[in-house]
Design an enzyme around this catalytic site. Sequence first.
Site, mmCIF file in Angstrom:
data_model
loop_
_atom_site.group_PDB
_atom_site.id
_atom_site.type_symbol
_atom_site.label_atom_id
_atom_site.label_comp_id
_atom_site.label_asym_id
_atom_site.label_seq_id
_atom_site.Cartn_x
_atom_site.Cartn_y
_atom_site.Cartn_z
ATOM 1 N N CYS A 10 -0.761 4.430 2.537
ATOM 2 C CA CYS A 10 -0.846 4.326 3.941
ATOM 3 C C CYS A 10 -0.644 2.818 4.533
ATOM 4 O O CYS A 10 0.491 2.465 4.258
ATOM 5 C CB CYS A 10 -2.153 4.859 4.408
ATOM 6 S SG CYS A 10 -3.633 4.258 3.452
ATOM 7 N N SER A 11 -1.731 2.173 4.760
ATOM 8 C CA SER A 11 -1.613 0.666 5.224
ATOM 9 C C SER A 11 -2.857 0.042 4.849
ATOM 10 O O SER A 11 -3.178 -0.780 5.845
ATOM 11 C CB SER A 11 -1.098 0.854 6.670
ATOM 12 O OG SER A 11 -2.159 1.751 7.254
ATOM 13 N N CYS A 12 -3.268 -0.048 3.705
ATOM 14 C CA CYS A 12 -4.398 -0.957 3.262
ATOM 15 C C CYS A 12 -4.051 -2.337 3.539
ATOM 16 O O CYS A 12 -2.974 -2.650 2.948
ATOM 17 C CB CYS A 12 -5.184 -0.209 1.966
ATOM 18 S SG CYS A 12 -5.635 1.326 2.100
ATOM 19 N N CYS A 21 0.968 -1.277 -0.009
ATOM 20 C CA CYS A 21 -0.022 0.130 0.017
ATOM 21 C C CYS A 21 1.059 1.164 0.125
ATOM 22 O O CYS A 21 1.717 1.433 1.184
ATOM 23 C CB CYS A 21 -1.014 -0.026 1.118
ATOM 24 S SG CYS A 21 -1.917 1.660 1.257
#
Lengths: 209, 78
Positions: A115-117, A112
């Site tokens: 961000c941090s999906c 990702c």
Amino acid sequence: MTKYDGFNYDRDREIYSAARVRALESLLIEKGIISGETVDKVLNYFETEMGPFNGAKIVAKAWTDPEFKAQLLEDCNAAVSNIGLPVGMSGAEGEHMKVVENTAEVHNIVICTLCSCYPWPTLGLPPYWFKDPTFRARAAREPRAVLTEFGVDLPESTTISLWDSSAQIRWFVLPQRPEGTEGMSEEELAALVTPEAMMGVALVPSPSA
Amino acid sequence: MALALAKKGHYEWEDFRQELIASIDEWESEHTLDDESWDYYQRWLIALERLAIESELIDETELEKRTAEIIDCKHDEK
């Protein structure tokens, strides 16, 4: 003493952050916006219902059931809804999952960049390094070098495909079934599958190796 | 906590995601990527605080005040 720089955090900042989290939580509870039980329920759900064990089950089933595999690659959510796994929490990262298959020709990596999906229902919460700025930038720029650092050496002829997870789609990888697993049960196969393999930064090792 | 608020309809999960992207982007534009001060949870917490304030669930002054109280209280315990 060996020092790991990645976690060299300022002690004061840690105290400050912890205090802010407690302040925020206590204000929200005081105002009746959330209750301590709601937070505990969510935490408990993540500890017991969502995690890489779900993803491992899906992978093992796809390895042994060609019809399921075809449906999984076509429509992950529909396929997964039929095998008795917990329903993805609505609004929380699992609604649109897609699976990409590793083959001898193509190796897939999921990142990702923004961000941090991450597909929580099948893989649980992401490891810390997944959210690291250096990892996110380098995996996009030089995936082959990053894979080598993870211990995955692929032949030059293998194409590396990157899949950038987002709010619209959370990807996960269907790794290649290792040799020497003929005749193993789904449970035995699932035990071989790691979260890293489902992110495409590891291969599933052959049990005889 | 962030999930509980989204589940209760105080904001959309996508709003949280956008706040998180913004707070990570802010850090990345001000630091080199291998800067040791990187702290994902700090970016995460900033995103949650901002969203709680924008959604008018809490106000910034009371959050600052409560944080200070909790820190002082901890210091007293030492």
